[in-house]
Design a protein around this motif. Structure first.
Motif, PDB file in Angstrom:
ATOM      1  N   LYS A 134      -2.613  14.614  76.375  1.00  0.00           N
ATOM      2  CA  LYS A 134      -2.345  13.723  75.241  1.00  0.00           C
ATOM      3  C   LYS A 134      -3.606  13.342  74.466  1.00  0.00           C
ATOM      4  N   ILE A 135      -4.764  13.389  75.112  1.00  0.00           N
ATOM      5  CA  ILE A 135      -5.996  12.862  74.509  1.00  0.00           C
ATOM      6  C   ILE A 135      -6.284  13.484  73.148  1.00  0.00           C
ATOM      7  N   GLU A 136      -6.295  14.798  73.073  1.00  0.00           N
ATOM      8  CA  GLU A 136      -6.639  15.449  71.810  1.00  0.00           C
ATOM      9  C   GLU A 136      -5.606  15.149  70.730  1.00  0.00           C
ATOM     10  N   THR A 137      -4.328  15.237  71.078  1.00  0.00           N
ATOM     11  CA  THR A 137      -3.263  14.997  70.100  1.00  0.00           C
ATOM     12  C   THR A 137      -3.334  13.571  69.549  1.00  0.00           C
ATOM     13  N   LEU A 138      -3.473  12.603  70.436  1.00  0.00           N
ATOM     14  CA  LEU A 138      -3.544  11.209  69.991  1.00  0.00           C
ATOM     15  C   LEU A 138      -4.788  10.959  69.145  1.00  0.00           C
ATOM     16  N   SER A 139      -5.906  11.515  69.547  1.00  0.00           N
ATOM     17  CA  SER A 139      -7.161  11.309  68.816  1.00  0.00           C
ATOM     18  C   SER A 139      -7.084  11.882  67.404  1.00  0.00           C
ATOM     19  N   LYS A 140      -6.458  13.039  67.263  1.00  0.00           N
ATOM     20  CA  LYS A 140      -6.367  13.671  65.940  1.00  0.00           C
ATOM     21  C   LYS A 140      -5.399  12.960  65.007  1.00  0.00           C
ATOM     22  N   GLN A 141      -4.609  12.020  65.527  1.00  0.00           N
ATOM     23  CA  GLN A 141      -3.716  11.238  64.672  1.00  0.00           C
ATOM     24  C   GLN A 141      -4.484  10.217  63.838  1.00  0.00           C
ATOM     25  N   ILE A 142      -5.719   9.962  64.217  1.00  0.00           N
ATOM     26  CA  ILE A 142      -6.547   9.010  63.477  1.00  0.00           C
ATOM     27  C   ILE A 142      -7.212   9.736  62.313  1.00  0.00           C
ATOM     28  N   LYS A 143      -7.033   9.176  61.126  1.00  0.00           N
ATOM     29  CA  LYS A 143      -7.590   9.768  59.913  1.00  0.00           C
ATOM     30  C   LYS A 143      -9.104   9.842  60.008  1.00  0.00           C
ATOM     31  N   GLY A 144      -9.681  11.010  59.761  1.00  0.00           N
ATOM     32  CA  GLY A 144     -11.124  11.186  59.817  1.00  0.00           C
ATOM     33  C   GLY A 144     -11.591  11.963  61.028  1.00  0.00           C
ATOM     34  N   VAL A 145     -10.725  12.118  62.034  1.00  0.00           N
ATOM     35  CA  VAL A 145     -11.085  12.893  63.223  1.00  0.00           C
ATOM     36  C   VAL A 145     -10.869  14.369  62.897  1.00  0.00           C
ATOM     37  N   LYS A 146     -11.952  15.131  62.946  1.00  0.00           N
ATOM     38  CA  LYS A 146     -11.863  16.561  62.635  1.00  0.00           C
ATOM     39  C   LYS A 146     -11.721  17.402  63.893  1.00  0.00           C
ATOM     40  N   SER A 147     -12.425  17.014  64.958  1.00  0.00           N
ATOM     41  CA  SER A 147     -12.291  17.735  66.223  1.00  0.00           C
ATOM     42  C   SER A 147     -12.530  16.781  67.381  1.00  0.00           C
ATOM     43  N   VAL A 148     -11.984  17.169  68.535  1.00  0.00           N
ATOM     44  CA  VAL A 148     -12.074  16.321  69.718  1.00  0.00           C
ATOM     45  C   VAL A 148     -12.641  17.137  70.866  1.00  0.00           C
ATOM     46  N   VAL A 149     -13.676  16.607  71.508  1.00  0.00           N
ATOM     47  CA  VAL A 149     -14.254  17.218  72.701  1.00  0.00           C
ATOM     48  C   VAL A 149     -13.780  16.373  73.873  1.00  0.00           C
ATOM     49  N   VAL A 150     -12.961  16.962  74.736  1.00  0.00           N
ATOM     50  CA  VAL A 150     -12.409  16.221  75.867  1.00  0.00           C
ATOM     51  C   VAL A 150     -13.227  16.544  77.111  1.00  0.00           C
ATOM     52  N   LYS A 151     -13.961  15.542  77.574  1.00  0.00           N
ATOM     53  CA  LYS A 151     -14.747  15.693  78.798  1.00  0.00           C
ATOM     54  C   LYS A 151     -14.119  14.886  79.935  1.00  0.00           C
ATOM     55  N   ALA A 152     -12.955  14.323  79.674  1.00  0.00           N
ATOM     56  CA  ALA A 152     -12.251  13.540  80.686  1.00  0.00           C
ATOM     57  C   ALA A 152     -11.707  14.468  81.763  1.00  0.00           C
ATOM     58  N   THR A 153     -11.530  13.917  82.940  1.00  0.00           N
ATOM     59  CA  THR A 153     -11.000  14.694  84.053  1.00  0.00           C
ATOM     60  C   THR A 153      -9.808  13.979  84.663  1.00  0.00           C
ATOM     61  N   VAL A 154      -8.973  14.754  85.346  1.00  0.00           N
ATOM     62  CA  VAL A 154      -7.856  14.185  86.081  1.00  0.00           C
ATOM     63  C   VAL A 154      -8.412  13.718  87.430  1.00  0.00           C
ATOM     64  N   ASN A 155      -8.261  12.433  87.669  1.00  0.00           N
ATOM     65  CA  ASN A 155      -8.781  11.847  88.893  1.00  0.00           C
ATOM     66  C   ASN A 155      -7.874  10.682  89.263  1.00  0.00           C
ATOM     67  N   PRO A 156      -6.789  10.972  90.027  1.00  0.00           N
ATOM     68  CA  PRO A 156      -5.861   9.894  90.379  1.00  0.00           C
ATOM     69  C   PRO A 156      -6.567   8.809  91.197  1.00  0.00           C
ATOM     70  N   PRO A 157      -6.044   7.583  91.131  1.00  0.00           N
ATOM     71  CA  PRO A 157      -6.689   6.483  91.844  1.00  0.00           C
ATOM     72  C   PRO A 157      -6.695   6.734  93.350  1.00  0.00           C
TER      73      PRO A 157
END
Length: 153
Positions: free
Chosen positions: A128-151
């Protein structure tokens, strides 16, 4: 009074610079910057982040923040060039509202490139990170460095 005014204005400017120096974070436990190695959040941290992000007051604040920044940018004609602080803050608000269990950090550049780091609980949230981020006007590209790390228990 004439000497007090410049002092107050300069104090506000110094405070603003110091406040804007930090990366936008979706929770207090998020890493300080997107390049920092994320730690596994505890179950309590994840639950606290989720409760805060899903509270009606917080969701209203997040949505109000996004709307106000969009209205200001539309009024000032700043649609094409967005301030990096505005971009990072709007993306952070969007992610916090839609990925409440994540511990994410957002940084933006003047070129509209947004970098998101930290942890999320599952692959669906990561996607979801990239899709949600690109919904904001002015965002041209998204670099996702987040990782899946359950609690951890």
């Amino acid at each position: 009074m004439q000497k007090l005014t410049p002092f107050l204005i300069s104090s506000l400017l110094i405070f603003g610079v110091a406040a804007c120096d930090n990366a936008s974070k979706t929770s207090e436990s998020a890493p300080s910057n997107p390049n920092e190695a994320p730690q596994s959040p505890t179950v309590q941290t994840t639950q606290a982040s989720q409760q805060d992000a899903q509270s009606k007051v917080r969701r209203d604040q997040l949505n109000s923040d996004i709307r106000a920044r969009e209205q200001r940018n539309n009024t000032t004609g700043g649609d094409a060039q967005r301030a990096t602080g505005d971009l990072a803050s709007e993306v952070r608000s969007k992610l916090e509202a839609n990925i409440p269990k994540g511990q994410l950090t957002v940084e933006a550049t003047k070129d509209g490139i947004v970098t998101v780091g930290g942890t999320v609980n599952n692959q669906q949230e990561l996607a979801k990170i990239e899709t949600l981020s690109k919904q904001i006007k002015g965002v041209k590209s998204v670099v996702v460095k987040a990782t899946v790390n359950p609690p951890k228990q």
